[in-house]
Design a protein around this motif. Structure first.
Motif, PDB file in Angstrom:
ATOM      1  N   ILE A  37      -2.176  -2.687 -13.515  1.00 52.82           N
ATOM      2  CA  ILE A  37      -2.709  -3.671 -14.454  1.00 52.82           C
ATOM      3  C   ILE A  37      -1.983  -4.991 -14.270  1.00 52.82           C
ATOM      4  O   ILE A  37      -0.751  -5.043 -14.313  1.00 52.82           O
ATOM      5  N   GLU A  97      -7.455  -6.440 -14.165  1.00 49.37           N
ATOM      6  CA  GLU A  97      -6.832  -7.715 -14.505  1.00 49.37           C
ATOM      7  C   GLU A  97      -7.235  -8.121 -15.917  1.00 49.37           C
ATOM      8  O   GLU A  97      -8.402  -8.055 -16.277  1.00 49.37           O
ATOM      9  N   VAL A  98      -6.223  -8.517 -16.690  1.00 50.03           N
ATOM     10  CA  VAL A  98      -6.425  -8.959 -18.061  1.00 50.03           C
ATOM     11  C   VAL A  98      -5.950 -10.406 -18.144  1.00 50.03           C
ATOM     12  O   VAL A  98      -4.853 -10.727 -17.693  1.00 50.03           O
ATOM     13  N   ILE A 137      -1.441  -8.613 -15.928  1.00 53.69           N
ATOM     14  CA  ILE A 137      -1.602  -9.419 -17.135  1.00 53.69           C
ATOM     15  C   ILE A 137      -1.426 -10.869 -16.708  1.00 53.69           C
ATOM     16  O   ILE A 137      -0.314 -11.326 -16.445  1.00 53.69           O
ATOM     17  N   SER A 146     -11.031  -8.980 -19.664  1.00 53.31           N
ATOM     18  CA  SER A 146     -10.503  -7.995 -18.718  1.00 53.31           C
ATOM     19  C   SER A 146     -11.615  -7.528 -17.794  1.00 53.31           C
ATOM     20  O   SER A 146     -12.780  -7.499 -18.184  1.00 53.31           O
ATOM     21  N   CYS A 172      -9.092  -4.223 -24.657  1.00 56.20           N
ATOM     22  CA  CYS A 172      -8.707  -5.608 -24.355  1.00 56.20           C
ATOM     23  C   CYS A 172      -9.763  -6.589 -24.837  1.00 56.20           C
ATOM     24  O   CYS A 172      -9.440  -7.613 -25.453  1.00 56.20           O
ATOM     25  N   LEU A 191     -10.385  -1.365 -20.946  1.00 52.17           N
ATOM     26  CA  LEU A 191     -11.160  -2.612 -20.878  1.00 52.17           C
ATOM     27  C   LEU A 191     -11.786  -2.932 -22.227  1.00 52.17           C
ATOM     28  O   LEU A 191     -11.755  -4.079 -22.693  1.00 52.17           O
TER      29      LEU A 191
END
Length: 117
Positions: free
Chosen positions: A38, A101-102, A40, A23, A16, A13
């Motif tokens: 993960i 989640e990014v 994206i 994120s 990112c 995290l």
């Protein structure tokens, strides 16, 4: 020895966020050894889902790092709706998973060399 999932997720995290992508943890799993998934999110209705690589991808080696593979949307980003069903199934199978989640418009995954085909 591999890092605990909680420590690995915290470092991911931070990486990112330093690179300018938002994120967040969507689901907190087992601190010690929960599997990490993960998403994206490209912010256009499409995304890619990465999950733990199969152990057979390592051969005889036992890597100290986590390895990932694209589960959904690998070649071409997939609709986000497909992900919720898959993640619900994964959660029923293993309630200790982490979901991160990014949000990144260019689709960067920040996983470096830890993605296998």
């Amino acid at each position: 020895m591999r890092l605990k999932s909680g420590i690995w997720v915290a470092a991911y995290l931070r990486r990112c966020n330093i690179q300018g992508a938002f994120s967040a943890v969507r689901r907190r799993g087992a601190e010690e050894a929960g599997a990490v998934f993960i998403i994206i999110n490209r912010l256009d209705g499409n995304a890619v889902l990465y999950g733990p690589a199969a152990q057979s991808a390592f051969g005889d080696a036992h890597p100290a790092e986590r390895m990932f593979t694209a589960i959904l949307g690998g070649d071409k980003p997939a609709p986000e709706a497909d992900f919720e069903t898959r993640l619900a199934n994964e959660t029923r199978f293993d309630p200790d998973i982490w979901i991160v989640e990014v949000e990144d418009r260019s689709g960067r995954n920040f996983l470096d060399d830890t993605v296998v085909a």
